[in-house]
Enzyme design. Structure first.
Site, mmCIF file in Angstrom:
data_model
loop_
_atom_site.group_PDB
_atom_site.id
_atom_site.type_symbol
_atom_site.label_atom_id
_atom_site.label_comp_id
_atom_site.label_asym_id
_atom_site.label_seq_id
_atom_site.Cartn_x
_atom_site.Cartn_y
_atom_site.Cartn_z
ATOM 1 N N LYS A 100 -13.049 3.332 0.836
ATOM 2 C CA LYS A 100 -12.746 3.279 2.264
ATOM 3 C C LYS A 100 -13.986 3.723 3.049
ATOM 4 O O LYS A 100 -14.484 4.825 2.863
ATOM 5 C CB LYS A 100 -11.540 4.162 2.576
ATOM 6 N N THR A 110 -6.416 -0.741 9.983
ATOM 7 C CA THR A 110 -6.152 0.237 11.047
ATOM 8 C C THR A 110 -5.936 -0.387 12.431
ATOM 9 O O THR A 110 -6.809 -1.077 12.950
ATOM 10 C CB THR A 110 -7.257 1.310 11.163
ATOM 11 N N ARG A 146 -7.588 19.518 8.665
ATOM 12 C CA ARG A 146 -6.505 19.624 9.631
ATOM 13 C C ARG A 146 -6.551 20.959 10.378
ATOM 14 O O ARG A 146 -7.135 21.934 9.918
ATOM 15 C CB ARG A 146 -5.138 19.498 8.932
ATOM 16 N N ARG A 185 0.851 -1.203 0.000
ATOM 17 C CA ARG A 185 0.000 0.000 0.000
ATOM 18 C C ARG A 185 0.876 1.238 0.000
ATOM 19 O O ARG A 185 1.801 1.366 0.803
ATOM 20 C CB ARG A 185 -0.900 0.013 1.236
#
Length: 486
Positions: A229, A287, A76, A35
């Site tokens: 995802k 994860t 962010r 990945r």
């Protein structure tokens, strides 16, 4: 070439796995999919990694699937004056996504947090939650003005610049496919990546838009698998439609556990895996699977149980992120994950949950053929099921039937050969084109006796389409005894 482990291992490449020798060790330890996380690294760095993986794949005669993971609209914190800020429970803080407002607040000595979140002031409302640093810090919106957001600190701590932000209660109008994603996608297609993962997918339309963009940029790669995802509540609401549009899904438990209650993640994981299997789509569980191995040479027992339970749930693959990208023990992590998966699969008959036919895809003739081949394999004492495929679709369907015998996929298409590295239970072989049943049998005979522990007298089930070489959907099942004349 081993066929022992069925579920595949995805490992993220990064600073800890950036050299040829480490990558070789990762492949030897069990990495099936590399990945590339486009939230980090330059195009030059990713190009070098792709070149090394392709070189090793050819040398080791093993397809290593390259998965490009696009960043998506990452929200962010901006650049905090002094680079960090102490937040205490009960504090009132001002936040702004407007650079001019942030400048004025700084000049006036007001405590504030600059936000790299487009249109923040129009996206949140009183009572809404603002989560930062993977949910470790939490604020509640008190008041919204055209220029700023007033919020109260619920869970405090030290906030650093550029930490991630989640807005689980917001109605964001940010496009899911950003300008950066478009540039990265074009780069990935030029580099010949095998699959593409899309971040922060909300609806099936997000998948459709990316597919349309690929058709414009590289029409010959229009069929490249797209992995959605699943990390937002909106994606859970639209999961059926997303599965129809995408080629697979990733259970992205990091952001999913921040956007929703962590208590809901185990149940959601099972639901997503089950639904993906019912649709005959790829599913990756990701994860924090062996998170402690970023700094420790052994995982916690809870982590080992987590990996095993994902296998019992029926996932096609398990994924490592920072463990192999930035951790101290990348090779050891893959080695231990391999051993955990193998042990879980050895006990699958007792604890495994996925044994059913993919009902939501059963209208497909190809799936019906592969299911019939699985039943034939159960009925007869066969050594393997062999699938001839050009696109990989028949191999995927055969994988989703979860037979007890080894699954061998033969393809003359190099792109398909590389992609098959992610498919559960599949051992791929790159072979010449076949134009008759006799040539299929000849290729199988030569390949399995050379690469596998199979001998004359054993039976295998062959799946193909007739006429051979016409790129037809599978319509032929043949029970063949190795070494016998056809």
């Amino acid at each position: 070439m081993s066929t022992d482990r069925k579920a595949k291992i995805v490992a993220t490449l990064g600073p800890s796995s950036n050299d040829l020798e480490t990558m070789r060790k990762l492949i030897d330890a069990g990495m099936d999919v590399a990945r590339l996380n486009f939230s980090h690294g330059t195009h030059e760095e990713h190009a070098a990694r792709i070149a090394m993986i392709r070189k090793l794949s050819a040398e080791l005669n093993k397809p290593v699937t390259i998965l490009q993971d696009l960043q998506g609209p990452k929200l962010r914190v901006g650049q905090i004056p002094g680079n960090h800020l102490e937040l205490n429970p009960g504090d009132t803080i001002l936040l702004s996504s407007n650079p001019e407002t942030a400048k004025k607040l700084a000049e006036n000595g007001v405590i504030f947090i600059p936000m790299d979140v487009p249109d923040l002031e129009n996206s949140v409302g009183p009572g809404g939650r603002i989560l930062m640093d993977d949910g470790n810090l939490e604020l509640t919106v008190v008041k919204v003005t055209p220029d700023s957001v007033e919020a109260r600190v619920v869970f405090g701590g030290v906030l650093s610049s550029h930490k991630g932000v989640n807005l689980p209660d917001a109605n964001l109008s940010i496009p899911g496919f950003t300008e950066k994603d478009q540039e990265d996608l074009e780069f990935g297609l030029q580099q010949g990546v095998d699959m593409i993962a899309l971040s922060f997918v909300r609806t099936a339309d997000d998948i459709v838009k990316v597919r349309e963009r690929i058709e414009t940029l590289a029409p010959q790669q229009a069929g490249i698998p797209l992995i959605a995802k699943i990390e937002l509540p909106k994606a859970i609401e639209n999961l059926h439609d997303i599965l129809h549009a995408a080629d697979g899904v990733m259970v992205a438990r990091g952001d999913l556990g921040v956007e929703m209650s962590p208590a809901s993640v185990p149940t959601l994981q099972k639901e997503i895996i089950q639904l993906a299997n019912r649709h005959a789509k790829l599913v990756i569980t990701a994860t924090q699977m062996l998170e402690s191995m970023i700094t420790n040479p052994r995982p916690t027992r809870a982590e080992a149980s987590d990996v095993a339970n994902a296998v019992f749930d029926g996932t096609d693959a398990v994924m490592l992120s920072a463990e192999t990208a930035a951790g101290a023990y990348p090779v050891e992590t893959v080695t231990i994950m391999n051993s955990i998966v193998c042990d879980a699969e050895a006990h699958y008959d007792m604890w495994g949950h996925y044994r059913d036919v993919p009902k939501d895809a059963m209208q497909s003739d190809a799936l019906s053929i592969t299911w019939a081949a699985r039943e034939l394999a159960y009925d007869r004492d066969v050594a393997a099921i062999a699938v001839f495929t050009e696109s990989g679709r028949t191999a995927l369907f055969a994988s989703k039937t979860r037979p007890d015998v080894p699954l061998l996929a033969f393809t003359p298409v190099p792109q398909t050969y590389q992609r098959l590295g992610l498919y559960w239970g599949i051992t791929p072989f790159l072979v010449p084109y076949a134009y008759s049943v006799e040539s299929i049998i000849s290729i199988v005979e030569e390949t399995v006796t050379k690469n596998l522990v199979l001998t004359h007298g054993q039976q295998i089930v062959l799946i193909s389409g007739l006429p051979v070489g016409a790129m037809r959907q599978p319509n032929l099942i043949l029970l063949h005894t190795l070494g016998s004349a056809y």
